[in-house]
Design an enzyme around this catalytic site. Structure first.
Site, PDB file in Angstrom:
ATOM      1  N   TRP A 112      -4.773  20.601  86.140  1.00  0.00           N
ATOM      2  CA  TRP A 112      -4.390  21.713  87.033  1.00  0.00           C
ATOM      3  C   TRP A 112      -5.576  22.213  87.837  1.00  0.00           C
ATOM      4  O   TRP A 112      -5.438  22.589  89.005  1.00  0.00           O
ATOM      5  CB  TRP A 112      -3.719  22.841  86.254  1.00  0.00           C
ATOM      6  CG  TRP A 112      -2.467  22.359  85.597  1.00  0.00           C
ATOM      7  CD1 TRP A 112      -2.233  22.194  84.262  1.00  0.00           C
ATOM      8  CD2 TRP A 112      -1.275  21.894  86.257  1.00  0.00           C
ATOM      9  NE1 TRP A 112      -0.981  21.677  84.061  1.00  0.00           N
ATOM     10  CE2 TRP A 112      -0.368  21.482  85.252  1.00  0.00           C
ATOM     11  CE3 TRP A 112      -0.878  21.782  87.597  1.00  0.00           C
ATOM     12  CZ2 TRP A 112       0.901  20.971  85.541  1.00  0.00           C
ATOM     13  CZ3 TRP A 112       0.395  21.272  87.892  1.00  0.00           C
ATOM     14  CH2 TRP A 112       1.256  20.879  86.870  1.00  0.00           C
ATOM     15  N   LYS A 163       6.380  30.232  81.681  1.00  0.00           N
ATOM     16  CA  LYS A 163       5.902  29.989  80.312  1.00  0.00           C
ATOM     17  C   LYS A 163       5.930  31.294  79.515  1.00  0.00           C
ATOM     18  O   LYS A 163       6.697  31.424  78.587  1.00  0.00           O
ATOM     19  CB  LYS A 163       4.507  29.388  80.342  1.00  0.00           C
ATOM     20  CG  LYS A 163       4.491  28.055  81.113  1.00  0.00           C
ATOM     21  CD  LYS A 163       3.096  27.545  81.313  1.00  0.00           C
ATOM     22  CE  LYS A 163       2.995  26.556  82.440  1.00  0.00           C
ATOM     23  NZ  LYS A 163       3.793  25.346  82.272  1.00  0.00           N
ATOM     24  N   ASP A 211      -6.433  30.983  87.212  1.00  0.00           N
ATOM     25  CA  ASP A 211      -5.077  30.446  87.061  1.00  0.00           C
ATOM     26  C   ASP A 211      -4.683  30.680  85.606  1.00  0.00           C
ATOM     27  O   ASP A 211      -5.155  29.991  84.700  1.00  0.00           O
ATOM     28  CB  ASP A 211      -5.055  28.945  87.399  1.00  0.00           C
ATOM     29  CG  ASP A 211      -3.701  28.295  87.078  1.00  0.00           C
ATOM     30  OD1 ASP A 211      -2.793  29.000  86.592  1.00  0.00           O
ATOM     31  OD2 ASP A 211      -3.553  27.074  87.313  1.00  0.00           O
TER      32      ASP A 211
HETATM   33  N1  PMP Z   1      -1.425  25.742  86.481  1.00  0.00           N
HETATM   34  C1  PMP Z   1      -1.220  25.532  85.161  1.00  0.00           C
HETATM   35  C2  PMP Z   1      -2.299  25.895  84.190  1.00  0.00           C
HETATM   36  C3  PMP Z   1      -0.011  24.976  84.741  1.00  0.00           C
HETATM   37  O1  PMP Z   1       0.204  24.755  83.436  1.00  0.00           O
HETATM   38  C4  PMP Z   1       0.988  24.658  85.689  1.00  0.00           C
HETATM   39  C5  PMP Z   1       2.343  24.102  85.307  1.00  0.00           C
HETATM   40  N2  PMP Z   1       2.474  23.515  84.101  1.00  0.00           N
HETATM   41  C6  PMP Z   1       0.711  24.868  87.049  1.00  0.00           C
HETATM   42  C7  PMP Z   1      -0.495  25.436  87.397  1.00  0.00           C
HETATM   43  C8  PMP Z   1       1.702  24.522  88.106  1.00  0.00           C
HETATM   44  O2  PMP Z   1       2.751  25.402  88.054  1.00  0.00           O
HETATM   45  P1  PMP Z   1       4.049  25.286  88.982  1.00  0.00           P
HETATM   46  O3  PMP Z   1       4.870  24.192  88.398  1.00  0.00           O
HETATM   47  O4  PMP Z   1       4.666  26.640  88.848  1.00  0.00           O
HETATM   48  O5  PMP Z   1       3.600  24.974  90.355  1.00  0.00           O
END
Ligand code: PMP
Length: 360
Positions: free
Chosen positions: A101, A193, A169
């Site tokens: 991520w 989450k 994030d």
């Molecule tokens: N950042 C983290 C730490 C994540 O775990 C995730 C999704 N698992 C995201 C960003 C991306 O999120 P989204 O699917 O809402 O774009």
């Protein structure tokens, strides 16, 4: 009714009390003769929900008054682009690379042609830790970390102290422990989450950062647009914000973020103890000092995929789902967000102990 224990990484388990409350008022929202889903985002009925969610975040997460709380769309992934679009001022931007991520966020900043510096990375050890040698410059336009790495199961135990604004994030650990707002200038998370449904992205931003945005940035991609209109510039994801409000009320009923954090520590300790006391049958992916309290990623006999599938399948049969590890590292992953009960973790630990004895 029989509900499974859902250890999925997200969307993931939602408190039963929240689902039942939403169900109770789904068709007729507190005597309004219609569902909250059907209500105008300009109605009094919706306005109360919207404001309650904002106020609850401010209260529970102790967000100072110089921060705005925004509800956006496009998932956390859209923030990977919005952060540089709004905060970069022509200087360098600095990131810590702690997993997939972070890497995606870095890529988005690079697409915008910025001077992107990766100040520390744990890529060489398959992201098994939070790097210890993080040094941000005082003069960066902004600095950036991923507080919890959903795939690899690592988590910052403390946020770095920076002079430049720090962006976090917190998609997979929002509302799971108290935040030191002196250290953070922008925190964002997809809600799916720890905060309810996919479709809502929470952004908590220091108001000082709102005026940085350049004239060339499209209206919808400016934090300022949404801050000025209390996240009602256009139609917000109303049902998701309603569920978020219920999740926040649930956190409050559990004693607040501090109490939930204690419970999270207890749940994670149970799982890590099961791993550590298995005589090497289970091995955790993360180094001990970087272990996540939200996502516990582990292997069996250093990656025996046959045994790993066997345990995932066995767990599914007895009502524990979502334990297969992310395709990029394999193994198993138990996501134990705020809403995962102690009983759920106990059931998993019991199964793991039994499985280890039978398959040594
Ligand atoms: N950042 C983290 C730490 C994540 O775990 C995730 C999704 N698992 C995201 C960003 C991306 O999120 P989204 O699917 O809402 O774009």
């Amino acid at each position: 009714m029989s509900r499974v224990y859902n250890f999925g990484a997200g969307p993931s388990t939602i408190p039963l009390e929240v689902l039942e409350e939403a169900q109770k008022y789904l068709v007729d929202f507190h005597g309004n003769g219609m569902s909250i889903m059907e209500a105008s985002h300009r109605s009094k009925m919706y306005d109360e929900v919207h404001n309650s969610a904002i106020e609850s975040i401010r209260e529970l997460y102790k967000v100072p008054q110089n921060f705005d709380i925004l509800f956006l769309q496009g998932g956390a992934s859209t923030q990977f682009a919005m952060v540089p679009l709004n905060l970069a001022m022509g200087g360098k931007v600095q990131y810590v690379d702690t997993g997939a991520w972070s890497a995606k966020a870095i890529k988005e900043a690079k697409i915008q042609g910025l001077d992107v510096e990766v100040v520390a990375s744990s890529k060489d050890s398959s992201y098994d830790q939070i790097p210890s040698n993080i040094e941000f410059s005082d003069d960066a336009d902004y600095t950036y970390i991923t507080s919890n790495n959903t795939i690899y199961g690592t988590q910052f135990k403390e946020f770095p102290k920076t002079k430049a604004p720090l962006v976090v994030d917190a998609s997979s650990d929002i509302f799971s422990y108290p935040i030191d707002w002196d250290r953070v200038d922008l925190l964002f998370a997809g809600a799916q989450k720890n905060a309810g449904l996919s479709g809502v992205t929470i952004v908590i931003i220091n108001k000082d950062l709102l005026d940085r945005v350049k004239d060339s940035v499209p209206t919808m991609f400016r934090y300022k647009t949404h801050a000025e209109k209390d996240s009602l510039f256009n139609t917000p994801p109303t049902f998701g914000i309603y569920i978020l409000d219920l999740v926040l009320k649930w956190i409050k009923s559990k004693g607040g973020v501090e109490a939930v954090a204690k419970n999270n520590e207890k749940k994670a300790a149970m799982l890590y103890d099961a791993i550590d006391n298995s005589d090497g049958f289970y091995t955790g992916h993360a180094k001990k000092d970087s272990r996540s309290l939200m996502n516990v990623s582990f292997n069996i006999k250093d990656g025996d995929s046959e045994l790993e599938s066997k345990l995932v399948n066995l767990a599914t049969k007895v009502g524990m789902i979502g334990l297969k590890g992310h395709r990029s590292i394999g193994g198993l992953r138990a996501s134990i967000y705020n809403a995962m009960s102690l009983e759920g973790v106990e059931a998993l630990v019991e199964l793991m102990d039994k499985f280890a004895k039978e398959n040594k």
